[in-house]
Design a protein around this motif. Sequence first.
Motif, short mmCIF file in Angstrom:
data_model
loop_
_atom_site.label_atom_id
_atom_site.label_comp_id
_atom_site.label_asym_id
_atom_site.label_seq_id
_atom_site.Cartn_x
_atom_site.Cartn_y
_atom_site.Cartn_z
N SER A 171 0.83 -1.21 0.00
CA SER A 171 0.00 0.00 0.00
C SER A 171 0.86 1.26 0.00
CB SER A 171 -0.93 0.01 1.22
OG SER A 171 -0.20 -0.07 2.43
N ASN A 172 0.32 2.29 -0.64
CA ASN A 172 0.94 3.62 -0.60
C ASN A 172 2.39 3.61 -1.07
OD1 ASN A 172 -1.48 4.70 0.63
ND2 ASN A 172 -0.80 3.73 2.53
N CYS A 173 2.68 2.77 -2.05
CA CYS A 173 4.03 2.69 -2.58
C CYS A 173 4.07 3.24 -4.01
CB CYS A 173 4.53 1.24 -2.58
SG CYS A 173 4.91 0.60 -0.91
N TRP A 174 5.24 3.67 -4.41
CA TRP A 174 5.50 4.11 -5.78
C TRP A 174 6.42 3.07 -6.40
CZ3 TRP A 174 8.31 9.36 -7.13
CH2 TRP A 174 8.19 9.62 -8.51
N ILE A 175 5.90 2.28 -7.30
CA ILE A 175 6.63 1.17 -7.90
C ILE A 175 7.02 1.61 -9.30
CG2 ILE A 175 6.49 -1.26 -8.56
CD1 ILE A 175 4.09 -1.08 -6.25
N ASN B 67 -3.81 1.38 -3.28
CA ASN B 67 -3.36 2.75 -3.03
C ASN B 67 -1.93 3.01 -3.50
OD1 ASN B 67 -5.72 2.33 -1.57
ND2 ASN B 67 -4.87 2.92 0.40
N ASN B 68 -1.56 2.42 -4.64
CA ASN B 68 -0.19 2.57 -5.14
C ASN B 68 -0.16 3.30 -6.47
OD1 ASN B 68 1.24 0.62 -3.16
ND2 ASN B 68 -0.41 -0.63 -4.00
N ILE C 14 -6.85 -6.05 -6.25
CA ILE C 14 -6.10 -4.94 -6.83
C ILE C 14 -7.04 -3.75 -6.88
CG2 ILE C 14 -4.84 -4.14 -8.86
CD1 ILE C 14 -4.32 -7.16 -9.50
N THR C 15 -6.83 -2.75 -6.03
CA THR C 15 -7.80 -1.68 -5.92
C THR C 15 -7.15 -0.34 -5.60
OG1 THR C 15 -9.89 -1.04 -4.83
CG2 THR C 15 -8.25 -2.14 -3.45
N ASN C 16 -7.75 0.72 -6.12
CA ASN C 16 -7.32 2.09 -5.81
C ASN C 16 -5.86 2.35 -6.18
OD1 ASN C 16 -9.81 3.02 -4.87
ND2 ASN C 16 -9.40 2.33 -2.79
N ASN C 17 -5.46 1.89 -7.36
CA ASN C 17 -4.11 2.14 -7.86
C ASN C 17 -4.16 2.96 -9.14
OD1 ASN C 17 -2.57 0.08 -6.05
ND2 ASN C 17 -4.20 -1.13 -6.99
N LEU D 263 -4.94 7.90 -2.37
CA LEU D 263 -3.62 8.37 -2.76
C LEU D 263 -3.29 9.72 -2.13
CD1 LEU D 263 -3.66 7.31 -6.51
CD2 LEU D 263 -2.44 6.22 -4.64
N GLY D 264 -3.99 10.06 -1.09
CA GLY D 264 -3.68 11.30 -0.39
C GLY D 264 -4.02 12.54 -1.17
N GLY D 265 -5.01 12.45 -2.07
CA GLY D 265 -5.42 13.61 -2.84
C GLY D 265 -4.51 13.95 -3.99
#
Length: 380
Positions: free
Chosen positions: A125-129, A148-149, A174-177, A371-373
């Motif tokens: 989650s919350n990663c930048w790949i 969330n990535n 797989i959601t919210n990416n 994604l924090g807006g």
Amino acid sequence: MSRTITLAFVLLLSAVSVTSAAIWVVADDGSGDYSSIQDAIDAAISGDTIIVKAGYYPETITLKSGVNIFGEGYEDTWLDGTNSGTVVTAVNVDNAQIDGLAIYASGGTDDYYGLDIQGGSLIVSNCWIIGNEDGINIWNGSSATIRNNLIEDNGEDNSQLDYGIVCLSATPLITNNIIRHAANGIALQGELSASDLLVMPSGITERVTITNNFFDDIGPDWGIAGSQRGDLLKVIRGPDDLIFEHNTSLHQGNITVTDGTPASENFVFRNNIVPHNQYGFAGSGTQTGLVTLDFYFPGWVFEKNVVVENPLVSLYPVNNFYPSLGSGFTEVDFVDYAGGNHRLNATSPYKNAGSDGTDIGVDWDALDAALGGASVDLPP
């Protein structure tokens, strides 16, 4: 996006643990318990939490069950594989989460990934790949959650077969990416060959849910120039119970390419905004559209989708939306298509037109929150 781990949150993690869990701090300047993430993982036991301070960490890591890793935000906390293998490996890792890191620069061959998840139930989650041979590989019975990535710019310049996510013998959510700047979107393979089963004994891919993701700039610019790639989905050998819902995609190839037996049963493709492009729903040896759906996806549900630039409407199911040929995305009525804002205007005919009474395509409020807006104005 800033995702700072607050002291209160850390204390909460400690308080709810049923053991005397430790909190380890990793800092590249030597001010923490460790300067290497892997050294902290090696020292940790199940229930421990690792906090990775903003900084630069040139290493590859192997995760451990029960050990959570929280970076201070992917904009400032970089895990660099230095093109020397898979950056993050997780083998049968359960009860663990990796969060808030940039995961960068796997390398060597096509078998190296930003994350290689073999079995287990890891949460990413919350990663930048970014900048890997492939983004995420999920296999060998994994029920990973990918949420969330930002997953982008993964693949080789000389390859047309790279994907943001590859799923073999697994059951992920797989959601919210946001998945962007890739030769292709997601590849899924159901039943495996005899040779594959030697290394992936856990069987088939099934019960995959892909929901509320935005796919952008999926096309040959990220593979072989002039190739016919840019496919949103590749579905091979019948992954059952595949749900693809409330996604928006700007891919340049086909919606789905499929091949192999057995068929993929209980397939749901619903409430999505996608371009048709050349072949749309394409199967090996079958006519595009309904014929492919009937042959490769028996019992399919295909409804309330907006399929843009479809020259073959008569070959597709009713109860969907097919904007006028030649209008591009104009009739979809995004807030600012050219400027990258893909919310639906209040005047869009697809506002609240989904099967569930909500907007067709991505729920942008949910994606922005995840994604924090930062889902519209992300790092280039």
